[in-house]
Design a protein around this motif. Structure first.
Motif, PDB file in Angstrom:
ATOM      1  N   UNK A  27      46.246   6.586 -46.043  1.00 21.35           N
ATOM      2  CA  UNK A  27      46.174   5.525 -45.969  1.00 21.35           C
ATOM      3  C   UNK A  27      44.732   5.246 -46.254  1.00 21.35           C
ATOM      4  N   UNK A  28      43.986   5.630 -46.129  1.00 22.30           N
ATOM      5  CA  UNK A  28      42.255   5.440 -46.354  1.00 22.30           C
ATOM      6  C   UNK A  28      42.112   5.027 -47.731  1.00 22.30           C
ATOM      7  N   UNK A  29      42.968   6.344 -48.497  1.00 25.43           N
ATOM      8  CA  UNK A  29      42.807   6.270 -50.533  1.00 25.43           C
ATOM      9  C   UNK A  29      43.578   4.689 -50.333  1.00 25.43           C
ATOM     10  N   UNK A  30      44.534   4.632 -49.783  1.00 29.01           N
ATOM     11  CA  UNK A  30      45.600   3.172 -50.484  1.00 29.01           C
ATOM     12  C   UNK A  30      44.553   2.026 -50.575  1.00 29.01           C
ATOM     13  N   UNK A  53      40.692  -2.922 -50.948  1.00 23.57           N
ATOM     14  CA  UNK A  53      39.209  -4.063 -50.405  1.00 23.57           C
ATOM     15  C   UNK A  53      38.150  -2.763 -50.804  1.00 23.57           C
ATOM     16  N   UNK A  54      37.291  -3.578 -50.648  1.00 22.54           N
ATOM     17  CA  UNK A  54      35.636  -2.577 -50.024  1.00 22.54           C
ATOM     18  C   UNK A  54      35.304  -1.420 -48.969  1.00 22.54           C
ATOM     19  N   UNK A  63      32.520 -14.881 -50.052  1.00 25.95           N
ATOM     20  CA  UNK A  63      34.191 -14.593 -49.724  1.00 25.95           C
ATOM     21  C   UNK A  63      35.206 -15.777 -50.094  1.00 25.95           C
ATOM     22  N   UNK A  64      35.889 -14.677 -50.942  1.00 20.15           N
ATOM     23  CA  UNK A  64      37.175 -15.192 -51.673  1.00 20.15           C
ATOM     24  C   UNK A  64      38.433 -14.051 -50.422  1.00 20.15           C
ATOM     25  N   UNK A  65      39.529 -14.642 -50.039  1.00 19.89           N
ATOM     26  CA  UNK A  65      40.507 -14.085 -49.440  1.00 19.89           C
ATOM     27  C   UNK A  65      40.979 -12.950 -50.079  1.00 19.89           C
ATOM     28  N   UNK A  66      40.774 -11.683 -49.726  1.00 22.48           N
ATOM     29  CA  UNK A  66      41.287 -10.881 -50.696  1.00 22.48           C
ATOM     30  C   UNK A  66      42.403 -10.624 -50.725  1.00 22.48           C
ATOM     31  N   UNK A  67      43.231 -10.092 -51.593  1.00 21.29           N
ATOM     32  CA  UNK A  67      45.275  -9.738 -51.787  1.00 21.29           C
ATOM     33  C   UNK A  67      45.059  -8.586 -50.791  1.00 21.29           C
ATOM     34  N   UNK A  68      46.237  -8.671 -50.239  1.00 25.46           N
ATOM     35  CA  UNK A  68      46.105  -7.774 -49.384  1.00 25.46           C
ATOM     36  C   UNK A  68      47.564  -7.002 -49.432  1.00 25.46           C
ATOM     37  N   UNK A  69      48.536  -5.587 -49.975  1.00 28.02           N
ATOM     38  CA  UNK A  69      49.515  -5.859 -50.540  1.00 28.02           C
ATOM     39  C   UNK A  69      50.523  -5.267 -49.167  1.00 28.02           C
TER      40      UNK A  69
END
Length: 299
Positions: free
Chosen positions: A30-33, A38-39, A213-219
């Motif tokens: 999960x961490x690798x995904x 994300x940073x 900050x810009x809202x990151x895209x989180x799949x």
């Protein structure tokens, strides 16, 4: 009937510990995904921010409020937040963005070994000869994994930035563990306080990113991974692990930590299609045997 009840209770504890090892192995996947999108700072903040909320709810439900801590316990909680939450996870996610999840997970074998050595050096906790044999076996096994089988080239050809980051994570966890052993407060209380402090430190470390900050895209895949990391990889695993320590003892419980690399390698193979190499199998097996010997107690 009494013997049967004890047997069933032990079987339940062992089943939970196997699940704990499997979930901790899954955190590397999960961490690798998450690290792919994300940073490291934001990944860790989302994981522990979510876990902190759940831990606070559990603590309030079980105690009815926040238990008071002594000044010394607060200092330990701050140190645990700095090492086990902030430093460990920044190193952890940074490593996952550079090397394979299965290879990263095998570094877990170093944590109990280095913790035992640190306890011997700083707190005069003595080990028997068979325990020291286990320390040596586990270290050799880990070196084989790190060097990808090229033992003498470990620090020249095969030891890169990702491996260095994971070593930093291991040392951070060792310090966290030593601090935890020195506290006298209940495990749930100290974990909640340390996670809260650690989440605050993660937030502070993320302040430079917030400035631009810009809202990151989180799949959806990363979102589900964050939920898994917070709810299962942090909160549920800790509760079950703590229950096992009270039920069967710390020495018998810690042995199950060595199932984590095996589950991580297996899950990385099944989910991420990462190869399983001979060096992972040999090195992982030596580390597994070594940690068992290190934790072997006199009858």
């Amino acid at each position: 009937m009494r013997h049967l009840a004890i047997s069933l209770s032990s079987s339940t504890v062992y089943f939970k510990l196997i699940c704990v090892a499997m979930m901790w192995g899954g955190t590397f996947i999960a961490g690798r995904i998450v690290a792919a999108e994300l940073s490291p700072n934001l990944s860790a903040l989302l994981r522990f921010g979510f876990a902190a909320i759940l831990l606070v709810l559990i603590l309030l439900k079980s105690t009815g409020g926040f238990p008071n801590l002594s000044v010394q316990q607060h200092v330990y909680a701050i140190l645990m937040g700095l090492t086990g939450v902030l430093a460990y996870n920044l190193f952890f996610f940074a490593a996952l963005s550079r090397i394979e999840a299965g290879r990263t997970a095998l570094f877990v074998s170093l944590s109990p070994i280095l913790t035992i050595l640190a306890m011997r050096i700083f707190f005069q906790e003595r080990l028997r000869r068979i325990n020291y044999l286990g320390v040596c076996l586990a270290l050799v096994g880990t070196l084989i994994v790190v060097s990808k089988g090229e033992l003498f080239a470990a620090f020249t050809q095969s030891f890169g930035t990702g491996e260095m980051m994971m070593c930093g994570a291991v040392f951070s966890w060792v310090i966290y563990t030593i601090c935890f052993k020195q506290t006298r407060a209940p495990a749930l209380t100290m974990t909640t306080y340390s996670v809260l402090w650690g989440t605050l430190f993660l937030f502070i470390s993320l302040m430079p990113e917030f400035m631009q900050f810009s809202l990151p895209h989180i799949s959806l895949r990363s979102g589900l991974s964050i939920v898994f990391l917070g709810a299962f990889g942090t909160v549920l695993t800790f509760v079950w692990y703590a229950e096992a320590i009270h039920s069967i003892g710390a020495s018998r419980t810690i042995i199950f930590n060595n199932l984590v690399p095996a589950f991580a390698v297996l899950l990385a193979f099944l989910i991420l299609n990462e190869p399983i190499t001979w060096s992972m199998l040999v090195g992982g097996s030596l580390s597994f045997i070594g940690v068992i010997l290190t934790n072997k107690q006199e009858k």
